[in-house]
Design a protein around this motif. Sequence first.
Motif, PDB file in Angstrom:
ATOM      1  N   GLN A  18      47.168  28.042 -22.854  1.00  0.00           N
ATOM      2  CA  GLN A  18      46.758  29.001 -23.886  1.00  0.00           C
ATOM      3  C   GLN A  18      46.030  30.204 -23.299  1.00  0.00           C
ATOM      4  N   GLY A  19      45.559  30.067 -22.067  1.00  0.00           N
ATOM      5  CA  GLY A  19      44.747  31.110 -21.452  1.00  0.00           C
ATOM      6  C   GLY A  19      45.582  32.090 -20.638  1.00  0.00           C
ATOM      7  N   GLN A  20      44.906  32.779 -19.746  1.00  0.00           N
ATOM      8  CA  GLN A  20      45.573  33.780 -18.915  1.00  0.00           C
ATOM      9  C   GLN A  20      46.301  33.105 -17.762  1.00  0.00           C
ATOM     10  N   PRO A  21      47.356  33.737 -17.215  1.00  0.00           N
ATOM     11  CA  PRO A  21      48.091  33.132 -16.106  1.00  0.00           C
ATOM     12  C   PRO A  21      47.261  33.088 -14.833  1.00  0.00           C
ATOM     13  N   GLY A  22      47.587  32.135 -13.973  1.00  0.00           N
ATOM     14  CA  GLY A  22      46.884  31.981 -12.704  1.00  0.00           C
ATOM     15  C   GLY A  22      46.735  30.511 -12.370  1.00  0.00           C
ATOM     16  N   ASP A  23      46.469  30.200 -11.090  1.00  0.00           N
ATOM     17  CA  ASP A  23      46.376  28.806 -10.681  1.00  0.00           C
ATOM     18  C   ASP A  23      44.926  28.326 -10.564  1.00  0.00           C
ATOM     19  N   PHE A  24      43.994  29.011 -11.244  1.00  0.00           N
ATOM     20  CA  PHE A  24      42.602  28.592 -11.249  1.00  0.00           C
ATOM     21  C   PHE A  24      42.391  27.560 -12.355  1.00  0.00           C
ATOM     22  N   THR A  25      41.239  26.903 -12.324  1.00  0.00           N
ATOM     23  CA  THR A  25      40.923  25.848 -13.273  1.00  0.00           C
ATOM     24  C   THR A  25      39.946  26.357 -14.331  1.00  0.00           C
ATOM     25  N   LEU A  26      39.725  25.548 -15.361  1.00  0.00           N
ATOM     26  CA  LEU A  26      38.722  25.879 -16.368  1.00  0.00           C
ATOM     27  C   LEU A  26      37.342  25.976 -15.737  1.00  0.00           C
ATOM     28  N   THR A  27      37.061  25.117 -14.773  1.00  0.00           N
ATOM     29  CA  THR A  27      35.782  25.188 -14.061  1.00  0.00           C
ATOM     30  C   THR A  27      35.664  26.498 -13.303  1.00  0.00           C
ATOM     31  N   ASP A  28      36.764  26.948 -12.682  1.00  0.00           N
ATOM     32  CA  ASP A  28      36.754  28.254 -12.018  1.00  0.00           C
ATOM     33  C   ASP A  28      36.386  29.364 -13.003  1.00  0.00           C
ATOM     34  N   LEU A  29      36.914  29.273 -14.226  1.00  0.00           N
ATOM     35  CA  LEU A  29      36.635  30.295 -15.236  1.00  0.00           C
ATOM     36  C   LEU A  29      35.153  30.317 -15.591  1.00  0.00           C
ATOM     37  N   LEU A  30      34.553  29.143 -15.810  1.00  0.00           N
ATOM     38  CA  LEU A  30      33.118  29.101 -16.104  1.00  0.00           C
ATOM     39  C   LEU A  30      32.323  29.666 -14.938  1.00  0.00           C
ATOM     40  N   GLN A  31      32.646  29.242 -13.740  1.00  0.00           N
ATOM     41  CA  GLN A  31      31.909  29.726 -12.575  1.00  0.00           C
ATOM     42  C   GLN A  31      32.091  31.229 -12.399  1.00  0.00           C
ATOM     43  N   GLY A  32      33.266  31.745 -12.763  1.00  0.00           N
ATOM     44  CA  GLY A  32      33.479  33.186 -12.703  1.00  0.00           C
ATOM     45  C   GLY A  32      32.605  33.935 -13.689  1.00  0.00           C
ATOM     46  N   LEU A  33      32.418  33.366 -14.872  1.00  0.00           N
ATOM     47  CA  LEU A  33      31.541  33.993 -15.865  1.00  0.00           C
ATOM     48  C   LEU A  33      30.076  33.924 -15.428  1.00  0.00           C
TER      49      LEU A  33
END
Length: 297
Positions: free
Chosen positions: A58-73
């Motif tokens: 449902q999110g944006q394309p890429g091979d990162f994880t949900l944890t990567d997204l939180l850490q990015g924020l």
Amino acid sequence: MKQQMKHNQEKTTICIPGLKEDLRIMQITDTHLCEAYPREGEELCRMAGNRHTGFREQGQPGDFTLTDLLQGLIRLSNEERVDGVVFTGDIIDFPSLKNMEVMKSAFGELQMPYLYMPGNHDWSFPHLPVTDEMRVESYPLFQEWFSNVPGCQAIQLGGMNLIGVDNSNYQLTEQQFDFIREQCELGLPSLLFMHIPLYLPSLEPAVRSQWGGSPIMMGAEDWTDQELLNWQIRLPDESTLAFTEWIRRGKGAERIRGVFSGHVHFHHVDAITDGRMHHTTLAGFKGGSRMIHLTKA
């Protein structure tokens, strides 16, 4: 080449007469981490993997994880040197040991004060029935983020009061309502943060369109019996309805200069009353966040 994460940040400016200095508050919501240790069981790990895949699709394309997204924020908050961060629930998708540890570790990277209130997923497991008893039994997991009033917390930054309440069962107790009013009696301009958005007629069409026709807002009364069963909730309690009436026109409510929530996974802004707005924020698993700029008049 690994695809870079993209941040879809909404910006909100609120003028606060008499504010000593400008402040920036970052809101992060609905990252839905799906982590579990193998020792937590095959069923939980399988569910975690399936749900992680579903959210990433449902999110944006890429091979990162949900944890990567939180850490990015979290990194973005530090890079922007914001004055505070508020997490408005569903940061984790269920309270596994690993989810709790990863979330606490991420919070520990913040270089500024923060406020966290759980959402309906932070304390429940998707494969188990959801009850008020389960929510209360989970509270020891989140006690470090609560005040002496369960499901409530407030922090003061630069002359602003940031108030958080747990309304993740679509209800506010009388005790929580009292907490909000007592915070307003301090006389400081305030912002209110919670997971479930308020019922507002102007928000209802977008919510129903996004969520299969269901009015997933606190204070909504036009649920069908089947919808209540499907969402495992009940119609609003008296204390919930009293709060939703008070926030519009009650004594002291004018000190709450904005209300911010998550849960519905999209950016939206609606008027509670003239000059006081209600904001929902795009899910973190989609790269969403909100920057709240509080400026001197």
